[in-house]
Design a protein around this motif. Structure first.
Motif, PDB file in Angstrom:
ATOM      1  N   TRP A 219       0.833  -1.202   0.000  1.00  0.00           N
ATOM      2  CA  TRP A 219       0.000   0.000   0.000  1.00  0.00           C
ATOM      3  C   TRP A 219       0.870   1.256   0.000  1.00  0.00           C
ATOM      4  O   TRP A 219       0.578   2.230  -0.705  1.00  0.00           O
ATOM      5  N   ASP A 220       1.917   1.232   0.779  1.00  0.00           N
ATOM      6  CA  ASP A 220       2.801   2.389   0.882  1.00  0.00           C
ATOM      7  C   ASP A 220       3.501   2.684  -0.443  1.00  0.00           C
ATOM      8  O   ASP A 220       3.865   3.832  -0.714  1.00  0.00           O
ATOM      9  N   LYS A 221       3.680   1.657  -1.274  1.00  0.00           N
ATOM     10  CA  LYS A 221       4.329   1.833  -2.576  1.00  0.00           C
ATOM     11  C   LYS A 221       3.319   2.071  -3.700  1.00  0.00           C
ATOM     12  O   LYS A 221       3.690   2.085  -4.874  1.00  0.00           O
ATOM     13  N   GLY A 222       2.058   2.257  -3.341  1.00  0.00           N
ATOM     14  CA  GLY A 222       1.038   2.495  -4.350  1.00  0.00           C
ATOM     15  C   GLY A 222       0.565   1.242  -5.064  1.00  0.00           C
ATOM     16  O   GLY A 222      -0.009   1.327  -6.156  1.00  0.00           O
ATOM     17  N   LEU A 223       0.786   0.081  -4.457  1.00  0.00           N
ATOM     18  CA  LEU A 223       0.400  -1.192  -5.075  1.00  0.00           C
ATOM     19  C   LEU A 223      -0.681  -1.909  -4.268  1.00  0.00           C
ATOM     20  O   LEU A 223      -0.815  -3.133  -4.354  1.00  0.00           O
ATOM     21  N   GLY A 224      -1.445  -1.141  -3.504  1.00  0.00           N
ATOM     22  CA  GLY A 224      -2.480  -1.760  -2.683  1.00  0.00           C
ATOM     23  C   GLY A 224      -3.539  -2.469  -3.505  1.00  0.00           C
ATOM     24  O   GLY A 224      -3.971  -3.581  -3.166  1.00  0.00           O
ATOM     25  N   TYR A 225      -3.962  -1.842  -4.593  1.00  0.00           N
ATOM     26  CA  TYR A 225      -4.985  -2.447  -5.456  1.00  0.00           C
ATOM     27  C   TYR A 225      -4.471  -3.742  -6.069  1.00  0.00           C
ATOM     28  O   TYR A 225      -5.167  -4.764  -6.095  1.00  0.00           O
ATOM     29  N   GLU A 226      -3.240  -3.713  -6.564  1.00  0.00           N
ATOM     30  CA  GLU A 226      -2.666  -4.898  -7.192  1.00  0.00           C
ATOM     31  C   GLU A 226      -2.473  -6.037  -6.191  1.00  0.00           C
ATOM     32  O   GLU A 226      -2.744  -7.201  -6.490  1.00  0.00           O
ATOM     33  N   PHE A 227      -2.009  -5.689  -4.985  1.00  0.00           N
ATOM     34  CA  PHE A 227      -1.796  -6.724  -3.972  1.00  0.00           C
ATOM     35  C   PHE A 227      -3.125  -7.326  -3.520  1.00  0.00           C
ATOM     36  O   PHE A 227      -3.211  -8.524  -3.241  1.00  0.00           O
ATOM     37  N   THR A 228      -4.161  -6.492  -3.459  1.00  0.00           N
ATOM     38  CA  THR A 228      -5.488  -6.997  -3.097  1.00  0.00           C
ATOM     39  C   THR A 228      -5.960  -8.035  -4.102  1.00  0.00           C
ATOM     40  O   THR A 228      -6.469  -9.098  -3.729  1.00  0.00           O
ATOM     41  N   GLY A 229      -5.786  -7.736  -5.388  1.00  0.00           N
ATOM     42  CA  GLY A 229      -6.177  -8.697  -6.414  1.00  0.00           C
ATOM     43  C   GLY A 229      -5.390  -9.985  -6.324  1.00  0.00           C
ATOM     44  O   GLY A 229      -5.946 -11.080  -6.473  1.00  0.00           O
ATOM     45  N   TRP A 230      -4.089  -9.877  -6.066  1.00  0.00           N
ATOM     46  CA  TRP A 230      -3.252 -11.075  -5.934  1.00  0.00           C
ATOM     47  C   TRP A 230      -3.690 -11.906  -4.730  1.00  0.00           C
ATOM     48  O   TRP A 230      -3.741 -13.134  -4.793  1.00  0.00           O
ATOM     49  N   LEU A 231      -4.039 -11.216  -3.652  1.00  0.00           N
ATOM     50  CA  LEU A 231      -4.425 -11.914  -2.428  1.00  0.00           C
ATOM     51  C   LEU A 231      -5.779 -12.601  -2.571  1.00  0.00           C
ATOM     52  O   LEU A 231      -5.985 -13.706  -2.059  1.00  0.00           O
ATOM     53  N   LEU A 232      -6.701 -11.958  -3.275  1.00  0.00           N
ATOM     54  CA  LEU A 232      -8.047 -12.515  -3.395  1.00  0.00           C
ATOM     55  C   LEU A 232      -8.077 -13.805  -4.205  1.00  0.00           C
ATOM     56  O   LEU A 232      -9.008 -14.597  -4.061  1.00  0.00           O
ATOM     57  N   ILE A 233      -7.077 -14.014  -5.056  1.00  0.00           N
ATOM     58  CA  ILE A 233      -7.067 -15.214  -5.894  1.00  0.00           C
ATOM     59  C   ILE A 233      -7.145 -16.474  -5.038  1.00  0.00           C
ATOM     60  O   ILE A 233      -7.896 -17.404  -5.326  1.00  0.00           O
ATOM     61  N   HIS A 234      -6.371 -16.508  -3.982  1.00  0.00           N
ATOM     62  CA  HIS A 234      -6.380 -17.698  -3.120  1.00  0.00           C
ATOM     63  C   HIS A 234      -6.806 -17.382  -1.688  1.00  0.00           C
ATOM     64  O   HIS A 234      -7.148 -18.282  -0.925  1.00  0.00           O
ATOM     65  N   GLY A 235      -6.803 -16.093  -1.346  1.00  0.00           N
ATOM     66  CA  GLY A 235      -7.072 -15.731   0.042  1.00  0.00           C
ATOM     67  C   GLY A 235      -8.517 -15.871   0.463  1.00  0.00           C
ATOM     68  O   GLY A 235      -8.805 -16.115   1.637  1.00  0.00           O
ATOM     69  N   VAL A 236      -9.458 -15.719  -0.479  1.00  0.00           N
ATOM     70  CA  VAL A 236     -10.873 -15.777  -0.112  1.00  0.00           C
ATOM     71  C   VAL A 236     -11.211 -17.117   0.527  1.00  0.00           C
ATOM     72  O   VAL A 236     -11.781 -17.189   1.622  1.00  0.00           O
ATOM     73  N   THR A 237     -10.865 -18.195  -0.154  1.00  0.00           N
ATOM     74  CA  THR A 237     -11.201 -19.521   0.375  1.00  0.00           C
ATOM     75  C   THR A 237     -10.295 -19.911   1.537  1.00  0.00           C
ATOM     76  O   THR A 237     -10.757 -20.491   2.529  1.00  0.00           O
ATOM     77  N   GLU A 238      -9.006 -19.593   1.439  1.00  0.00           N
ATOM     78  CA  GLU A 238      -8.069 -20.052   2.461  1.00  0.00           C
ATOM     79  C   GLU A 238      -8.245 -19.300   3.777  1.00  0.00           C
ATOM     80  O   GLU A 238      -8.216 -19.901   4.853  1.00  0.00           O
ATOM     81  N   LEU A 239      -8.427 -17.994   3.701  1.00  0.00           N
ATOM     82  CA  LEU A 239      -8.640 -17.233   4.932  1.00  0.00           C
ATOM     83  C   LEU A 239      -9.966 -17.608   5.582  1.00  0.00           C
ATOM     84  O   LEU A 239     -10.073 -17.684   6.813  1.00  0.00           O
ATOM     85  N   PHE A 240     -10.974 -17.850   4.754  1.00  0.00           N
ATOM     86  CA  PHE A 240     -12.266 -18.271   5.298  1.00  0.00           C
ATOM     87  C   PHE A 240     -12.145 -19.636   5.972  1.00  0.00           C
ATOM     88  O   PHE A 240     -12.744 -19.882   7.025  1.00  0.00           O
ATOM     89  N   ALA A 241     -11.352 -20.525   5.369  1.00  0.00           N
ATOM     90  CA  ALA A 241     -11.145 -21.847   5.966  1.00  0.00           C
ATOM     91  C   ALA A 241     -10.427 -21.724   7.308  1.00  0.00           C
ATOM     92  O   ALA A 241     -10.754 -22.439   8.268  1.00  0.00           O
ATOM     93  N   ILE A 242      -9.458 -20.822   7.392  1.00  0.00           N
ATOM     94  CA  ILE A 242      -8.738 -20.618   8.653  1.00  0.00           C
ATOM     95  C   ILE A 242      -9.682 -20.068   9.721  1.00  0.00           C
ATOM     96  O   ILE A 242      -9.641 -20.485  10.886  1.00  0.00           O
ATOM     97  N   VAL A 243     -10.550 -19.142   9.324  1.00  0.00           N
ATOM     98  CA  VAL A 243     -11.525 -18.589  10.271  1.00  0.00           C
ATOM     99  C   VAL A 243     -12.463 -19.680  10.778  1.00  0.00           C
ATOM    100  O   VAL A 243     -12.744 -19.777  11.981  1.00  0.00           O
ATOM    101  N   LEU A 244     -12.951 -20.523   9.867  1.00  0.00           N
ATOM    102  CA  LEU A 244     -13.845 -21.608  10.278  1.00  0.00           C
ATOM    103  C   LEU A 244     -13.138 -22.594  11.192  1.00  0.00           C
ATOM    104  O   LEU A 244     -13.723 -23.093  12.163  1.00  0.00           O
ATOM    105  N   ALA A 245     -11.876 -22.889  10.887  1.00  0.00           N
ATOM    106  CA  ALA A 245     -11.117 -23.804  11.745  1.00  0.00           C
ATOM    107  C   ALA A 245     -10.930 -23.201  13.132  1.00  0.00           C
ATOM    108  O   ALA A 245     -11.042 -23.901  14.142  1.00  0.00           O
ATOM    109  N   GLY A 246     -10.655 -21.903  13.179  1.00  0.00           N
ATOM    110  CA  GLY A 246     -10.520 -21.246  14.475  1.00  0.00           C
ATOM    111  C   GLY A 246     -11.830 -21.209  15.242  1.00  0.00           C
ATOM    112  O   GLY A 246     -11.853 -21.314  16.472  1.00  0.00           O
ATOM    113  N   ALA A 247     -12.935 -21.092  14.520  1.00  0.00           N
ATOM    114  CA  ALA A 247     -14.248 -21.073  15.173  1.00  0.00           C
ATOM    115  C   ALA A 247     -14.649 -22.442  15.686  1.00  0.00           C
ATOM    116  O   ALA A 247     -15.448 -22.562  16.616  1.00  0.00           O
ATOM    117  N   GLY A 248     -14.084 -23.495  15.064  1.00  0.00           N
ATOM    118  CA  GLY A 248     -14.454 -24.854  15.471  1.00  0.00           C
ATOM    119  C   GLY A 248     -13.873 -25.254  16.794  1.00  0.00           C
ATOM    120  O   GLY A 248     -14.281 -26.216  17.407  1.00  0.00           O
TER     121      GLY A 248
END
Length: 248
Positions: A219-248
């Motif tokens: 974000w500080d280098k002006g690449l926040g939008y690009e990093f968000t897109g890169w993260l969403l490729i795999h982060g949506v399912t994986e972060l959600f899975a980690i949250v569910l595992a923590g909730a279990g």
């Protein structure tokens, strides 16, 4: 008549118990049965079938035989009812069972998400104010490219990569690393819940802090939008899975 009365008196309590379980299942569904009911059902069914066999062999009162025939018929469908196939069971799990389990754990899921994303937000704003926080969190890593000292071009190269420039072995290794890392986090988040959830909360918060500090660098280098897109490729399912595992 006396023989029929004694026969019924000795076994009627079990018949009534079986009838009560069946009535509850018929009115409210099998899910309304307790674990004790489910364990008792096959045993009571076999006793009722045995009683019916004896009643027929010694020519007891026809009313008793008729009652037992109806009772055994009703119980048969719950003990030996049609089994669903593996495909049907998987479809049922995806369509109904899993969403119902998630809805049942909504409070713990929100709490787990709070620790993960709350830690990310905290580290993100701290690092934006002072990038020294990044080094406090990550320490000195000589092989890491994605640091506050990296140029915009260097950071961009970690997001936009021509597949032809990266060997298949490196892509396979990177994919394996991501899978292994996120799987370990999810497993530990679930397993550590036995200690009143305290280690799980710390694990979720710490991984959120790592994520948030990394996000701040881009974000500080002006690449926040690009990093968000890169993260969403795999982060949506994986972060959600980690949250569910923590909730279990």
């Amino acid at each position: 008549m006396l023989k029929s009365y004694r026969f019924r008196e000795e076994r009627e309590a079990d018949w009534r118990k079986l009838d009560l379980i069946l009535t509850r299942a018929e009115n409210s569904g099998v899910k309304a049965l307790t674990d004790e009911d489910m364990m008792a059902l096959p045993h009571l069914y076999r006793q009722a079938v045995s009683s019916l066999s004896v009643a027929r062999s010694i020519s007891l009162d026809q009313n008793v035989i008729t009652y037992l025939e109806g009772l055994c018929t009703r119980a048969y469908f719950y003990v030996y009812g049609a089994r669903t196939s593996m495909g049907e069971r998987m479809a049922q799990f995806i369509r109904a069972d899993w969403p119902e389990a998630v809805r049942g754990a909504v409070l713990s899921t929100l709490l787990a998400a709070f620790f993960l994303f709350g830690g990310a937000a905290l580290a993100f704003f701290l690092c934006l104010q002072d990038m020294d926080w990044y080094w406090t969190i990550h320490g000195q890593s000589f092989g890491e490219i994605r640091t506050p000292d990296a140029s915009v071009e260097a950071l961009r190269s970690t997001i936009y990569t021509d597949p032809g420039e990266v060997g298949q072995d490196r892509l396979t290794a990177f994919a394996g690393f991501l899978f292994n890392n996120n799987a370990q986090i999810a497993l530990f988040a679930f397993a550590l819940g036995f200690a009143f959830g305290i280690p799980t909360a710390w694990l979720l918060a710490w991984n959120g802090i790592i994520l948030g500090s990394m996000y701040a660098v881009f974000w500080d280098k002006g690449l926040g939008y690009e990093f968000t897109g890169w993260l969403l490729i795999h982060g949506v399912t994986e972060l959600f899975a980690i949250v569910l595992a923590g909730a279990g």
